[in-house]
Write a protein that holds these residues in place. Structure first.
Motif, PDB file in Angstrom:
ATOM      1  N   LEU A 199      39.593  35.617  44.821  1.00 35.81           N
ATOM      2  CA  LEU A 199      39.960  35.525  43.402  1.00 35.81           C
ATOM      3  C   LEU A 199      41.095  36.491  43.060  1.00 35.81           C
ATOM      4  O   LEU A 199      42.007  36.152  42.298  1.00 35.81           O
ATOM      5  CB  LEU A 199      38.751  35.800  42.516  1.00 35.81           C
ATOM      6  N   THR A 200      41.048  37.671  43.635  1.00 38.69           N
ATOM      7  CA  THR A 200      42.116  38.646  43.409  1.00 38.69           C
ATOM      8  C   THR A 200      43.434  38.115  43.972  1.00 38.69           C
ATOM      9  O   THR A 200      44.480  38.218  43.320  1.00 38.69           O
ATOM     10  CB  THR A 200      41.754  39.997  44.052  1.00 38.69           C
ATOM     11  N   ALA A 201      43.379  37.536  45.163  1.00 39.67           N
ATOM     12  CA  ALA A 201      44.595  36.972  45.775  1.00 39.67           C
ATOM     13  C   ALA A 201      45.149  35.827  44.937  1.00 39.67           C
ATOM     14  O   ALA A 201      46.371  35.698  44.776  1.00 39.67           O
ATOM     15  CB  ALA A 201      44.289  36.498  47.188  1.00 39.67           C
ATOM     16  N   PRO A 235      43.591  35.091  33.899  1.00 37.98           N
ATOM     17  CA  PRO A 235      44.413  36.291  34.100  1.00 37.98           C
ATOM     18  C   PRO A 235      44.221  37.367  33.031  1.00 37.98           C
ATOM     19  O   PRO A 235      44.441  38.536  33.299  1.00 37.98           O
ATOM     20  CB  PRO A 235      45.847  35.748  34.067  1.00 37.98           C
ATOM     21  N   ASP A 236      43.775  36.986  31.851  1.00 35.69           N
ATOM     22  CA  ASP A 236      43.611  37.964  30.770  1.00 35.69           C
ATOM     23  C   ASP A 236      42.267  38.701  30.812  1.00 35.69           C
ATOM     24  O   ASP A 236      42.027  39.596  30.006  1.00 35.69           O
ATOM     25  CB  ASP A 236      43.779  37.280  29.409  1.00 35.69           C
ATOM     26  N   LYS A 237      41.404  38.336  31.752  1.00 38.76           N
ATOM     27  CA  LYS A 237      40.086  38.972  31.852  1.00 38.76           C
ATOM     28  C   LYS A 237      39.955  39.675  33.203  1.00 38.76           C
ATOM     29  O   LYS A 237      40.476  39.192  34.207  1.00 38.76           O
ATOM     30  CB  LYS A 237      38.978  37.929  31.741  1.00 38.76           C
ATOM     31  N   PRO A 238      39.223  40.785  33.234  1.00 38.76           N
ATOM     32  CA  PRO A 238      38.993  41.432  34.529  1.00 38.76           C
ATOM     33  C   PRO A 238      38.061  40.575  35.391  1.00 38.76           C
ATOM     34  O   PRO A 238      37.205  39.857  34.868  1.00 38.76           O
ATOM     35  CB  PRO A 238      38.342  42.762  34.158  1.00 38.76           C
ATOM     36  N   LEU A 239      38.258  40.650  36.689  1.00 40.27           N
ATOM     37  CA  LEU A 239      37.378  39.915  37.602  1.00 40.27           C
ATOM     38  C   LEU A 239      35.998  40.561  37.592  1.00 40.27           C
ATOM     39  O   LEU A 239      35.888  41.787  37.527  1.00 40.27           O
ATOM     40  CB  LEU A 239      37.949  39.927  39.015  1.00 40.27           C
ATOM     41  N   PRO A 240      34.949  39.750  37.663  1.00 43.49           N
ATOM     42  CA  PRO A 240      33.597  40.318  37.693  1.00 43.49           C
ATOM     43  C   PRO A 240      33.353  41.036  39.017  1.00 43.49           C
ATOM     44  O   PRO A 240      34.050  40.811  40.001  1.00 43.49           O
ATOM     45  CB  PRO A 240      32.696  39.093  37.553  1.00 43.49           C
ATOM     46  N   GLY A 241      32.344  41.865  39.013  1.00 42.57           N
ATOM     47  CA  GLY A 241      31.984  42.595  40.216  1.00 42.57           C
ATOM     48  C   GLY A 241      31.227  41.731  41.206  1.00 42.57           C
ATOM     49  O   GLY A 241      30.913  40.561  40.963  1.00 42.57           O
ATOM     50  N   ARG A 242      30.916  42.340  42.316  1.00 42.36           N
ATOM     51  CA  ARG A 242      30.261  41.656  43.426  1.00 42.36           C
ATOM     52  C   ARG A 242      28.902  41.074  43.042  1.00 42.36           C
ATOM     53  O   ARG A 242      28.560  39.964  43.442  1.00 42.36           O
ATOM     54  CB  ARG A 242      30.120  42.644  44.575  1.00 42.36           C
ATOM     55  N   VAL A 243      28.129  41.802  42.251  1.00 43.55           N
ATOM     56  CA  VAL A 243      26.795  41.330  41.859  1.00 43.55           C
ATOM     57  C   VAL A 243      26.904  40.082  40.988  1.00 43.55           C
ATOM     58  O   VAL A 243      26.164  39.108  41.182  1.00 43.55           O
ATOM     59  CB  VAL A 243      26.001  42.446  41.152  1.00 43.55           C
ATOM     60  N   ALA A 265      25.643  36.218  41.946  1.00 43.66           N
ATOM     61  CA  ALA A 265      24.735  35.425  41.122  1.00 43.66           C
ATOM     62  C   ALA A 265      25.247  33.999  40.933  1.00 43.66           C
ATOM     63  O   ALA A 265      24.451  33.080  40.703  1.00 43.66           O
ATOM     64  CB  ALA A 265      24.547  36.093  39.762  1.00 43.66           C
ATOM     65  N   ALA A 266      26.561  33.800  41.028  1.00 39.23           N
ATOM     66  CA  ALA A 266      27.136  32.460  40.859  1.00 39.23           C
ATOM     67  C   ALA A 266      27.169  31.682  42.169  1.00 39.23           C
ATOM     68  O   ALA A 266      27.506  30.500  42.181  1.00 39.23           O
ATOM     69  CB  ALA A 266      28.550  32.560  40.297  1.00 39.23           C
ATOM     70  N   LEU A 267      26.830  32.332  43.270  1.00 41.20           N
ATOM     71  CA  LEU A 267      26.809  31.656  44.567  1.00 41.20           C
ATOM     72  C   LEU A 267      25.395  31.178  44.854  1.00 41.20           C
ATOM     73  O   LEU A 267      24.419  31.808  44.447  1.00 41.20           O
ATOM     74  CB  LEU A 267      27.270  32.614  45.677  1.00 41.20           C
ATOM     75  N   ARG A 268      25.311  30.067  45.565  1.00 37.81           N
ATOM     76  CA  ARG A 268      23.991  29.591  45.981  1.00 37.81           C
ATOM     77  C   ARG A 268      24.052  29.157  47.439  1.00 37.81           C
ATOM     78  O   ARG A 268      25.109  28.719  47.912  1.00 37.81           O
ATOM     79  CB  ARG A 268      23.492  28.474  45.085  1.00 37.81           C
TER      80      ARG A 268
END
Length: 170
Positions: free
Chosen positions: A35-37, A112-120, A124-127
């Protein structure tokens, strides 16, 4: 005897659940890097987190599936089969880049206007998707992106174009 069997079953279930959670958390770090890339349009970092060959195979399979749906005669199907690989290669080169995946990132709320969420939060969005893979899904929605572990790195290895079409046609 029944209690021992029940305890063994419980421990086995918890162990499997812990593995799935560990995979999701482990994958979340690489998903964050992807996501950062994408956000930074960093081609080298993007390429390190993308399995181009697997994505090209997915494109090729999709092209063949669409050709089969149209029920062409045998000669057209043979032509479609012959062209699916080269067309997928060309499409892959044109589409598998950070700019293209910005729409998926925006769908998940990573604008782009929001910070990326952290690892946790990402975990939670992965399954779990079976076979040691995980997929990104929004709440109870369909899996859009699939990630596979290659060595110590989780790489984008698949996508569901139909799920993407549901949300990107708007």
């Amino acid at each position: 005897m029944r209690i021992k069997a029940l305890l063994a079953l419980t421990v086995a279930t918890l162990s499997l659940s812990a593995c799935a959670t560990a995979d999701r958390y482990d994958a979340a770090g690489d998903v964050h890097a992807l996501l950062t890339a994408i956000r930074d349009r960093d081609r080298a970092a993007f390429d390190a987190r993308v399995d181009r060959q697997a994505l090209k195979y997915a494109l090729e399979a999709r092209l063949l599936e669409e050709a089969r749906k149209r029920k062409p005669d045998n000669s057209l199907m043979a032509l479609a089969a012959a062209l699916a690989g080269p067309v997928a290669d060309l499409a892959g080169e044109a589409l598998i880049r950070p700019e293209t995946f910005r729409a998926a990132a925006n769908y998940y709320g990573y604008t782009p206007d929001k910070p990326l969420p952290g690892r946790v939060a990402i975990a939670a969005a992965l399954r779990p998707a079976g076979d040691g893979r995980v997929c990104a899904a929004k709440k109870d929605g369909p899996c859009l992106l699939t990630f596979t572990r290659e060595g110590s790195v989780w790489r984008l290895s698949g996508f569901d174009p139909e799920a993407a079409n549901l949300h990107f046609k708007r």
